[in-house]
Scaffold this motif. Structure first.
Motif, mmCIF file in Angstrom:
data_model
loop_
_atom_site.group_PDB
_atom_site.id
_atom_site.type_symbol
_atom_site.label_atom_id
_atom_site.label_comp_id
_atom_site.label_asym_id
_atom_site.label_seq_id
_atom_site.Cartn_x
_atom_site.Cartn_y
_atom_site.Cartn_z
ATOM 1 N N VAL A 74 0.850 -1.201 0.000
ATOM 2 C CA VAL A 74 0.000 0.000 0.000
ATOM 3 C C VAL A 74 0.883 1.248 0.000
ATOM 4 O O VAL A 74 0.643 2.194 -0.741
ATOM 5 C CB VAL A 74 -0.958 -0.003 1.210
ATOM 6 N N ALA A 75 1.966 1.203 0.795
ATOM 7 C CA ALA A 75 2.892 2.357 0.837
ATOM 8 C C ALA A 75 3.488 2.600 -0.543
ATOM 9 O O ALA A 75 3.537 3.726 -1.040
ATOM 10 C CB ALA A 75 4.001 2.095 1.858
ATOM 11 N N GLN A 76 3.867 1.521 -1.208
ATOM 12 C CA GLN A 76 4.464 1.601 -2.557
ATOM 13 C C GLN A 76 3.472 2.232 -3.548
ATOM 14 O O GLN A 76 3.859 2.924 -4.477
ATOM 15 C CB GLN A 76 4.740 0.172 -3.037
ATOM 16 N N MET A 77 2.178 1.994 -3.302
ATOM 17 C CA MET A 77 1.126 2.467 -4.222
ATOM 18 C C MET A 77 0.611 3.856 -3.827
ATOM 19 O O MET A 77 -0.429 4.284 -4.317
ATOM 20 C CB MET A 77 -0.037 1.463 -4.252
ATOM 21 N N GLY A 78 1.354 4.523 -2.897
ATOM 22 C CA GLY A 78 0.940 5.878 -2.532
ATOM 23 C C GLY A 78 0.063 5.940 -1.299
ATOM 24 O O GLY A 78 -0.713 6.890 -1.126
ATOM 25 N N GLY A 79 0.172 4.897 -0.459
ATOM 26 C CA GLY A 79 -0.670 4.888 0.743
ATOM 27 C C GLY A 79 -2.128 4.689 0.340
ATOM 28 O O GLY A 79 -2.462 4.599 -0.849
ATOM 29 N N LEU A 80 -3.011 4.674 1.338
ATOM 30 C CA LEU A 80 -4.428 4.435 1.026
ATOM 31 C C LEU A 80 -4.975 5.504 0.072
ATOM 32 O O LEU A 80 -5.801 5.233 -0.787
ATOM 33 C CB LEU A 80 -5.250 4.419 2.321
ATOM 34 N N HIS A 81 -4.466 6.737 0.219
ATOM 35 C CA HIS A 81 -4.978 7.820 -0.618
ATOM 36 C C HIS A 81 -4.683 7.560 -2.093
ATOM 37 O O HIS A 81 -5.577 7.668 -2.944
ATOM 38 C CB HIS A 81 -4.380 9.169 -0.180
ATOM 39 N N GLY A 82 -3.418 7.133 -2.404
ATOM 40 C CA GLY A 82 -3.063 6.850 -3.804
ATOM 41 C C GLY A 82 -3.694 5.557 -4.276
ATOM 42 O O GLY A 82 -4.316 5.493 -5.335
ATOM 43 N N PHE A 83 -3.616 4.545 -3.408
ATOM 44 C CA PHE A 83 -4.083 3.193 -3.756
ATOM 45 C C PHE A 83 -5.588 3.210 -4.060
ATOM 46 O O PHE A 83 -6.034 2.673 -5.075
ATOM 47 C CB PHE A 83 -3.806 2.296 -2.547
ATOM 48 N N ALA A 84 -6.362 3.836 -3.184
ATOM 49 C CA ALA A 84 -7.827 3.786 -3.294
ATOM 50 C C ALA A 84 -8.417 5.071 -3.890
ATOM 51 O O ALA A 84 -9.624 5.264 -3.876
ATOM 52 C CB ALA A 84 -8.434 3.532 -1.907
ATOM 53 N N ALA A 85 -7.520 5.968 -4.360
ATOM 54 C CA ALA A 85 -7.975 7.220 -5.010
ATOM 55 C C ALA A 85 -8.953 7.993 -4.121
ATOM 56 O O ALA A 85 -9.980 8.482 -4.575
ATOM 57 C CB ALA A 85 -8.628 6.902 -6.362
ATOM 58 N N TRP A 86 -8.622 8.056 -2.825
ATOM 59 C CA TRP A 86 -9.437 8.835 -1.880
ATOM 60 C C TRP A 86 -8.549 9.973 -1.383
ATOM 61 O O TRP A 86 -7.492 9.710 -0.792
ATOM 62 C CB TRP A 86 -9.888 7.949 -0.718
ATOM 63 N N ASP A 87 -8.928 11.243 -1.666
ATOM 64 C CA ASP A 87 -7.977 12.320 -1.338
ATOM 65 C C ASP A 87 -8.359 13.089 -0.083
ATOM 66 O O ASP A 87 -7.792 14.136 0.210
ATOM 67 C CB ASP A 87 -7.858 13.291 -2.518
ATOM 68 N N ARG A 88 -9.284 12.534 0.680
ATOM 69 C CA ARG A 88 -9.680 13.203 1.937
ATOM 70 C C ARG A 88 -9.183 12.388 3.129
ATOM 71 O O ARG A 88 -8.489 11.394 2.951
ATOM 72 C CB ARG A 88 -11.184 13.403 1.900
ATOM 73 N N PRO A 89 -9.513 12.813 4.356
ATOM 74 C CA PRO A 89 -8.920 12.154 5.523
ATOM 75 C C PRO A 89 -9.262 10.683 5.680
ATOM 76 O O PRO A 89 -10.330 10.220 5.270
ATOM 77 C CB PRO A 89 -9.499 12.962 6.700
ATOM 78 N N VAL A 90 -8.307 9.963 6.243
ATOM 79 C CA VAL A 90 -8.463 8.533 6.569
ATOM 80 C C VAL A 90 -8.084 8.346 8.034
ATOM 81 O O VAL A 90 -7.079 8.897 8.491
ATOM 82 C CB VAL A 90 -7.519 7.662 5.708
ATOM 83 N N LEU A 91 -8.912 7.582 8.752
ATOM 84 C CA LEU A 91 -8.548 7.166 10.113
ATOM 85 C C LEU A 91 -8.332 5.655 10.058
ATOM 86 O O LEU A 91 -9.120 4.951 9.424
ATOM 87 C CB LEU A 91 -9.683 7.503 11.091
ATOM 88 N N THR A 92 -7.262 5.176 10.672
ATOM 89 C CA THR A 92 -7.052 3.725 10.682
ATOM 90 C C THR A 92 -7.042 3.234 12.124
ATOM 91 O O THR A 92 -6.541 3.917 13.023
ATOM 92 C CB THR A 92 -5.686 3.353 10.048
ATOM 93 N N ASP A 93 -7.609 2.032 12.330
ATOM 94 C CA ASP A 93 -7.526 1.466 13.673
ATOM 95 C C ASP A 93 -6.130 0.854 13.806
ATOM 96 O O ASP A 93 -5.351 0.856 12.865
ATOM 97 C CB ASP A 93 -8.645 0.454 13.898
ATOM 98 N N SER A 94 -5.804 0.323 14.992
ATOM 99 C CA SER A 94 -4.411 -0.142 15.174
ATOM 100 C C SER A 94 -4.308 -1.648 14.978
ATOM 101 O O SER A 94 -3.248 -2.230 15.116
ATOM 102 C CB SER A 94 -3.957 0.182 16.588
ATOM 103 N N GLY A 95 -5.434 -2.272 14.697
ATOM 104 C CA GLY A 95 -5.383 -3.717 14.514
ATOM 105 C C GLY A 95 -5.671 -4.474 15.787
ATOM 106 O O GLY A 95 -6.030 -5.645 15.745
#
Ligand SMILES: CCNc1nc2cc3[nH]c(NC)nc3cc2c(=O)[nH]1
Ligand SMILES: [Zn+2]
Length: 374
Positions: A74-95
């Protein structure tokens, strides 16, 4: 751009607050509902749909994305924003929570939680540092600390020891991503089970650490609505007034309105998206199930008060047909509608707090939802 992490309270109505939270990917109007996009997608809808229903911020699950396709990819693909073409905020849980609820064969030690993948059985460890590193790879705007969410009914002594470890893990997470680093935020998570004195202890310890926001964890884990509300009424006011408060995994429309009334600013829940897929739809006149025979030849829109594409374009008869035929379009239209219902409710909430009419709004929803809470 205003510094990420800045939280401004614009209006109050009782304990309810209307505010703005700055992130590296834009400003979030609070109170806010965050659609859940577990595997880098909000199931069955795309970023254009999320724009159209005016979603502000979406949630991604660290455990799932670590397992598949892998946070490095995912990092290689630009993080979630690049990967999923979402350019607004993302919150991630810690797993943490997902490991406790999904993975098998797990063990908790001071260093972290070891577990076996639910996909291929391989063994892994989430340390606080690893949980933060994964979220950094995902490009998360708001990262959650690694915590232990104790199961409903856990006895006092274990809960007390667990919250101390969660505090130590929280400090290690903050150390792994210092305040202000590349505009990304880290939120602490209050634990302490259903013991008010332990909740106070957990909150006091976490507030010693400079988090940009605080979540209330360990709720919506099987307790009754009254138990949740009681614990929330005790815990929310303990948290810093000038920081955002996030109630994890909540909830029904009424749970959210009751949370707002107690001073909570952020919510996430799978209910609107999951219920959409089993035909349970939220409307201004309560919850219905679209498969009911009464909708078979009903030419009316699902919810006359809703402005979503499904309600503007199709009849209840058509939505019922799609569901009964298991057409994929059923998932998409039901999800668009349910999420728009939640997001429109939050727009009404923000307006009502600004006008001092929040209690009237809450009463209106209660009239439609009390009896349909089956
Ligand atoms: C960030 C991961 N940690 C973490 N996630 C959670 C997610 C939840 N989801 C629900 N009900 C659906 N309760 C939760 C509690 C926690 C919690 O106490 N901790
Ligand atoms: Zn609609």
């Amino acid at each position: 751009m205003t510094r990420p992490g800045t939280f401004q309270i614009l209006a109050r109505d009782g304990a309810a607050r209307r505010g703005t939270l700055e992130t590296a990917h834009g400003t979030v109007q609070t109170p806010v509902f965050m659609p859940v996009g577990t595997q880098a997608s909000v199931k069955s809808i795309d970023p254009r749909d999320l724009d159209e229903i005016r979603a502000q911020i979406v949630l991604g699950n660290t455990y799932h994305l670590y397992m598949r396709p892998g946070d490095e990819l995912v990092a290689q693909m630009g993080g979630l924003h690049g990967f999923a073409a979402w350019d607004r905020p993302v919150l991630t849980d810690s797993g943490g929570f997902q490991v406790f609820s999904l993975a098998g064969l797990r063990e908790i030690t001071e260093n972290g939680v070891t577990f076996r993948s639910h996909i291929d059985g391989s063994s892994h460890i989430f340390t606080p540092e690893k949980a933060i590193a994964i979220q950094q790879n995902l490009g998360s705007d708001i990262m959650m600390v690694l915590d232990e969410c104790v199961a409903y009914g856990t006895e006092y002594d274990y809960t007390a020891k667990s919250l101390e470890m969660t505090t130590r893990w929280a400090q290690r997470c903050r150390d792994a991503h210092p305040e202000g680093q590349n505009g990304r935020l880290v939120f602490g998570i209050v634990q302490g089970g259903f013991f008010e004195d332990l909740r106070t202890r957990s909150a006091q310890q976490l507030m010693e650490i400079p988090f940009e926001g605080f979540a209330i964890g360990g709720l919506s884990v099987g307790e009754s609505p009254d138990e949740m509300r009681q614990l929330l009424a005790h815990t929310a006011p303990l948290l810093p007034d000038q920081k955002p408060r996030y109630l994890m995994g909540v909830g029904t429309p009424m749970d959210i309105l009751d949370g707002v009334a107690l001073g909570v600013d952020m919510f996430d829940c799978v209910l609107p998206t999951r219920n959409a897929r089993n035909g349970t739809l939220f409307t201004s006149f309560g919850k219905i199930n679209i498969k009911q025979a009464r909708f078979r030849d009903d030419p009316e829109p699902l919810d006359p008060e809703c402005d979503c594409y499904a309600c503007r374009t199709f009849s209840r008869a058509y939505l019922r047909h799609l569901y009964m035929a298991r057409e994929l379009l059923s998932y998409r239209l039901n999800t668009l509608h349910n999420l728009r219902f939640y997001l429109r409710m939050m727009e009404e909430v923000r307006d009502a707090i600004g006008q001092g009419t929040f209690e009237q709004l809450r009463a209106r929803y209660r009239a439609a939802y009390e009896q349909s809470e089956s």
